[in-house]
Design an enzyme around this catalytic site. Structure first.
Site, PDB file in Angstrom:
ATOM      1  N   SER A 205       0.846  -1.202   0.000  1.00  0.00           N
ATOM      2  CA  SER A 205       0.000   0.000   0.000  1.00  0.00           C
ATOM      3  C   SER A 205       0.872   1.238   0.000  1.00  0.00           C
ATOM      4  O   SER A 205       1.686   1.437   0.918  1.00  0.00           O
ATOM      5  CB  SER A 205      -0.893   0.007   1.243  1.00  0.00           C
TER       6      SER A 205
ATOM      7  N   MET B 299     -11.104  -6.655   5.090  1.00  0.00           N
ATOM      8  CA  MET B 299     -10.450  -5.624   5.907  1.00  0.00           C
ATOM      9  C   MET B 299     -10.157  -6.194   7.290  1.00  0.00           C
ATOM     10  O   MET B 299     -11.062  -6.678   7.968  1.00  0.00           O
ATOM     11  CB  MET B 299     -11.352  -4.395   6.056  1.00  0.00           C
TER      12      MET B 299
ATOM     13  N   ASP C 143      -4.846   3.227  -1.975  1.00  0.00           N
ATOM     14  CA  ASP C 143      -5.973   3.490  -1.068  1.00  0.00           C
ATOM     15  C   ASP C 143      -6.566   4.850  -1.366  1.00  0.00           C
ATOM     16  O   ASP C 143      -5.930   5.879  -1.145  1.00  0.00           O
ATOM     17  CB  ASP C 143      -5.485   3.434   0.387  1.00  0.00           C
TER      18      ASP C 143
HETATM   19  C1  DX5 Z   1      -6.732   1.114   5.445  1.00  0.00           C
HETATM   20  C2  DX5 Z   1      -6.126   0.776   4.092  1.00  0.00           C
HETATM   21  C3  DX5 Z   1      -4.969  -0.169   4.113  1.00  0.00           C
HETATM   22  C4  DX5 Z   1      -3.890   0.103   5.107  1.00  0.00           C
HETATM   23  C5  DX5 Z   1      -2.664  -0.744   4.956  1.00  0.00           C
HETATM   24  O1  DX5 Z   1      -7.849   1.877   5.260  1.00  0.00           O
HETATM   25  O2  DX5 Z   1      -7.103   0.199   3.260  1.00  0.00           O
HETATM   26  O3  DX5 Z   1      -4.512  -0.432   2.808  1.00  0.00           O
HETATM   27  O4  DX5 Z   1      -3.558   1.436   5.153  1.00  0.00           O
HETATM   28  O5  DX5 Z   1      -1.677  -0.218   5.763  1.00  0.00           O
HETATM   29  P1  DX5 Z   1      -1.050  -0.995   7.013  1.00  0.00           P
HETATM   30  O6  DX5 Z   1      -0.366  -2.197   6.450  1.00  0.00           O
HETATM   31  O7  DX5 Z   1      -0.135   0.009   7.592  1.00  0.00           O
HETATM   32  O8  DX5 Z   1      -2.190  -1.361   7.929  1.00  0.00           O
HETATM   33 ZN    ZN Z   2      -6.576  -0.724   1.272  1.00  0.00          ZN
END
Ligand code: DX5
Ligand code: ZN
Length: 219
Positions: free
Chosen positions: A9, A138, A36
């Site tokens: 991400s 999620m 994202d």
């Molecule tokens: C949260 C996002 C994710 C997240 C991943 O809303 O969809 O993609 O930021 O980041 P980490 O790995 O830091 O949780």
């Molecule tokens: Zn995400």
């Protein structure tokens, strides 16, 4: 078993040089890049929109895994497809009509992803699974990087694996939120085959993203 793929991400990347960061991910062997998109309405945070994605896509060869956390999502699907998304993932709560939004993504010849928040149950999407390329589970409440992994969502992955087998379907199962070198193993054991990670990939081991991608893939 499906091959394990890593989708870093860019939420945790250096935003002042995103193009270089994506190049670094490509060189380190990432399978795709997770983008994202947040609107300050569906989730309490704002990130990037189609013009930025379009520019980044022009200069890279890796698939763009675009996670839309925006509502109402339907009217923006076209713009993200045009910007270069290869996978478009939406949340069922963000559209009035999930079937119409799935149809739209398919018409645009993009892969269809549907995402389930920690509280959202699998049965919301069961009837659509035969038209979906990917289910994004999620493992944090969407909105921010760096949150703590919620192990209680692993049961939904197992549920999806069993439906996929029973119905002879082929969708991928992606997990997103708080993934680190310990819980990645649990996610893979449960049946996830695409791991999203921001913090672990960009910040662990002094930001050695190749090592971090390899470690996540081999857990
Ligand atoms: C949260 C996002 C994710 C997240 C991943 O809303 O969809 O993609 O930021 O980041 P980490 O790995 O830091 O949780
Ligand atoms: Zn995400």
């Amino acid at each position: 078993m499906k091959k394990i793929q890593i989708s870093p991400s860019i939420l945790s990347a250096n935003f002042s040089k995103l193009g270089d960061e994506i190049k670094r991910l490509e060189d380190a062997g990432a399978d795709m890049v997770h983008v994202d998109v947040m609107d300050g309405h569906f989730v309490p945070n704002l990130t990037i929109g189609p013009p930025v994605i379009k520019t980044l896509k022009k200069n890279s060869s890796i698939p763009f895994d675009v996670h839309l956390m925006i509502s109402p999502v339907h009217k923006y699907i076209q713009a993200y497809a045009d910007a270069g998304a290869d996978i478009i993932t939406i949340h069922p709560e963000a559209t009035d009509n999930l079937q119409n939004s799935i149809n739209k993504i398919r018409e645009l010849k993009k892969k269809v992803g549907v995402s389930l928040n920690p509280e959202t149950k699998v049965n919301i999407i069961t009837e659509f699974l035969h038209q979906i390329d990917l289910v994004l589970i999620m493992s944090v409440n969407p909105g921010f990087g760096g949150q703590k992994f919620m192990p209680e969502v692993l049961g939904k992955i197992k549920e999806l694996v069993s439906i996929r087998k029973k119905e002879k379907l082929n969708f991928d199962i992606e997990i997103d939120g708080g993934i680190n070198f310990e819980n990645s193993k649990l996610a893979i054991e449960a049946g996830a085959n695409i791991l999203v990670s921001g913090t672990t990939i960009f910040k662990s081991n002094n930001g050695d993203i190749k090592t971090n991608i390899d470690l996540l893939r081999s857990t």
